[in-house]
Design a protein around this motif. Sequence first.
Motif, short mmCIF file in Angstrom:
data_model
loop_
_atom_site.label_atom_id
_atom_site.label_comp_id
_atom_site.label_asym_id
_atom_site.label_seq_id
_atom_site.Cartn_x
_atom_site.Cartn_y
_atom_site.Cartn_z
N GLU A 240 37.35 38.77 36.37
CA GLU A 240 36.21 37.69 35.91
C GLU A 240 35.51 37.36 37.89
O GLU A 240 34.82 36.11 37.72
CB GLU A 240 36.22 36.45 36.11
CG GLU A 240 37.41 36.67 34.58
CD GLU A 240 38.06 35.23 34.12
OE1 GLU A 240 38.28 35.35 32.98
OE2 GLU A 240 38.23 34.53 34.93
N TRP A 241 35.60 38.17 38.73
CA TRP A 241 34.53 37.67 40.24
C TRP A 241 33.24 37.73 39.73
O TRP A 241 32.81 37.21 41.15
CB TRP A 241 35.32 39.26 40.78
CG TRP A 241 34.65 40.48 40.91
CD1 TRP A 241 34.96 41.29 39.86
CD2 TRP A 241 32.92 40.58 40.44
NE1 TRP A 241 34.39 41.85 39.15
CE2 TRP A 241 33.39 42.38 40.10
CE3 TRP A 241 31.93 40.67 41.32
CZ2 TRP A 241 31.74 43.27 39.64
CZ3 TRP A 241 31.22 40.72 41.34
CH2 TRP A 241 30.49 42.36 40.91
N ARG A 242 32.52 38.40 39.11
CA ARG A 242 31.32 37.79 38.37
C ARG A 242 31.04 36.60 38.46
O ARG A 242 30.06 35.71 39.00
CB ARG A 242 30.35 38.99 37.55
CG ARG A 242 30.85 40.54 38.05
CD ARG A 242 30.29 40.97 36.62
NE ARG A 242 29.64 42.76 37.47
CZ ARG A 242 30.44 43.08 36.88
NH1 ARG A 242 31.73 42.86 35.84
NH2 ARG A 242 30.49 44.96 36.87
N GLU A 243 31.62 35.53 38.08
CA GLU A 243 31.56 34.54 36.90
C GLU A 243 31.81 33.62 38.51
O GLU A 243 31.17 32.85 39.05
CB GLU A 243 32.72 34.82 35.92
CG GLU A 243 31.55 34.87 34.76
CD GLU A 243 32.01 36.31 34.66
OE1 GLU A 243 32.76 37.13 35.13
OE2 GLU A 243 32.53 36.25 33.31
N ALA A 244 32.70 34.03 39.33
CA ALA A 244 33.46 32.85 40.44
C ALA A 244 31.82 33.43 41.47
O ALA A 244 32.10 32.00 41.91
CB ALA A 244 35.17 33.97 40.87
N PHE A 245 31.49 34.51 41.74
CA PHE A 245 30.77 34.16 42.64
C PHE A 245 29.66 34.21 42.19
O PHE A 245 28.69 33.45 43.30
CB PHE A 245 30.46 36.09 43.45
CG PHE A 245 31.65 36.50 44.50
CD1 PHE A 245 31.05 36.12 45.98
CD2 PHE A 245 32.54 36.21 43.99
CE1 PHE A 245 32.18 35.91 46.96
CE2 PHE A 245 34.12 36.77 44.90
CZ PHE A 245 33.00 36.86 46.16
N ASP A 246 28.92 33.95 41.23
CA ASP A 246 27.49 32.77 40.26
C ASP A 246 27.80 31.85 40.71
O ASP A 246 27.04 31.14 42.07
CB ASP A 246 27.90 33.06 38.94
CG ASP A 246 26.68 34.74 38.61
OD1 ASP A 246 26.18 35.20 39.54
OD2 ASP A 246 26.96 35.34 37.32
N GLU A 247 29.14 31.04 40.45
CA GLU A 247 29.36 29.78 41.12
C GLU A 247 28.94 29.05 42.43
O GLU A 247 28.91 28.12 42.92
CB GLU A 247 30.42 29.63 40.20
CG GLU A 247 30.69 28.19 40.46
CD GLU A 247 32.06 27.11 39.66
OE1 GLU A 247 32.42 26.42 40.29
OE2 GLU A 247 32.02 27.65 38.80
N LEU A 248 30.03 30.34 43.26
CA LEU A 248 29.61 29.89 44.26
C LEU A 248 28.23 29.92 45.01
O LEU A 248 28.14 29.49 45.82
CB LEU A 248 31.09 30.73 45.46
CG LEU A 248 30.58 31.09 46.62
CD1 LEU A 248 32.00 30.23 46.88
CD2 LEU A 248 31.23 32.60 47.32
N VAL A 249 28.00 30.85 45.30
CA VAL A 249 26.52 31.53 45.31
C VAL A 249 25.51 30.42 44.40
O VAL A 249 25.24 29.66 45.64
CB VAL A 249 25.82 32.97 45.26
CG1 VAL A 249 24.40 32.78 44.45
CG2 VAL A 249 26.91 33.71 45.27
N GLU A 250 25.16 29.76 44.11
CA GLU A 250 24.26 28.26 43.09
C GLU A 250 25.08 27.29 43.35
O GLU A 250 24.27 27.13 42.75
CB GLU A 250 24.11 29.08 41.83
CG GLU A 250 23.83 30.44 41.25
CD GLU A 250 24.20 30.64 39.47
OE1 GLU A 250 23.99 29.66 38.89
OE2 GLU A 250 23.66 31.60 38.94
N ARG A 251 26.18 27.07 44.05
CA ARG A 251 26.67 25.61 44.02
C ARG A 251 26.59 24.89 43.21
O ARG A 251 26.76 24.20 43.07
CB ARG A 251 26.22 25.73 45.89
CG ARG A 251 26.31 26.38 47.23
CD ARG A 251 25.55 25.46 48.12
NE ARG A 251 26.13 25.83 48.91
CZ ARG A 251 24.48 26.18 49.81
NH1 ARG A 251 23.52 26.55 50.03
NH2 ARG A 251 25.13 26.80 51.03
N ARG A 252 27.08 25.37 42.20
CA ARG A 252 27.35 24.81 41.15
C ARG A 252 28.38 23.77 40.71
O ARG A 252 28.53 22.86 40.06
CB ARG A 252 27.01 25.57 39.58
CG ARG A 252 26.61 26.86 39.49
CD ARG A 252 26.13 26.92 38.45
NE ARG A 252 27.72 28.00 37.70
CZ ARG A 252 27.59 29.32 37.25
NH1 ARG A 252 26.47 29.64 37.22
NH2 ARG A 252 28.46 30.16 37.35
N GLY A 253 29.55 24.04 41.74
CA GLY A 253 30.94 23.02 41.63
C GLY A 253 30.34 22.79 42.91
O GLY A 253 29.98 22.56 44.05
#
Length: 318
Positions: free
Chosen positions: A291-304
């Motif tokens: 699920e690396w795409r979802e993980a890096f999306d959250e990292l890049v967008e600083r959602r959490g």
Amino acid sequence: MKALRLHGTGDLRLHDEPAPEPRDGEVLVRVTAVGLCGSDRHWFLEGGIGDAVLDRPLVLGHEFVGTIESGSRAGERVALDPAVPCGRCSICLGGNPHLCPELRFAGHGTTDGALRTSLAWPERLAHALPDDLSDTEGSLLEPLGVALHAVDLAKARPGSTAGVFGCGPLGLLLVQTIVASDPLPHRAEAAASLGATLENREVDVTFEAAGDDAALADAMAAVRPGGRVVLVGIPEGDRTTFTASTARRKGLTLLLCRRMKPADLPRAIRLAEAGEVELGGLVSGRFALSEWREAFDELVERRGLKVVVEPQRVGDGP
């Protein structure tokens, strides 16, 4: 084994690879949790950090824990120090092995990191993880060690006041009952929940933990004359600028925090074991390696706050 490699800017690919073979002094580790860091974000978005640039497909990830699978310590859960200094140069022998010019660091340069199901790593850098700390919590120990090193650089005394400017996971680990600032509301709220005072007042020391000039400007404005400013964040584009007159007229001391010292990870483990810091509450997302795409999306967008990848977890990804 499975390994996630960065081939270029924004280009991650999941590979099937042979299992690593431990060399003398190394142990085989089954990786169970890897925290994604701001530096992983830089590698993903920029293809490097400063003069360290991608010249081969690289496995990222340096905030990691796992279970030893070889040797006399097989079955032991451990947190791993990602830095491997040479131990022989004048810098190492002078007490600063974290600044060793020959240092190898997981997920940086030519040294593969932990976003894979197993790796071989020096046994001396594997520290026993207390039974009451989960693997997910253990992945926060490396950034906690960096926070401890930053506090040491600040030379804060009992009763000192401090400000943290940038309340991502590292900034939140620096927060005790101090001033904190962050433009992202969910991170400012997290700082307040940990006891920070979200107001402007003069403080003795400040920590810039965002990696941008605006946070540094705020940190310099908030610190008292003669105070110390510790730069912890990594800037985009490998350049930091500030108003010289502010720093000069206040007579400020600027210090740059480079990773952590070898003793800081054991210190972090002791603090966590004693319940002196909050770790698990900083984790905002847990993902399988697939699920690396979802993980890096959250990292890049600083959602959490802190994103953790669990390589042994079965996910819904490809």
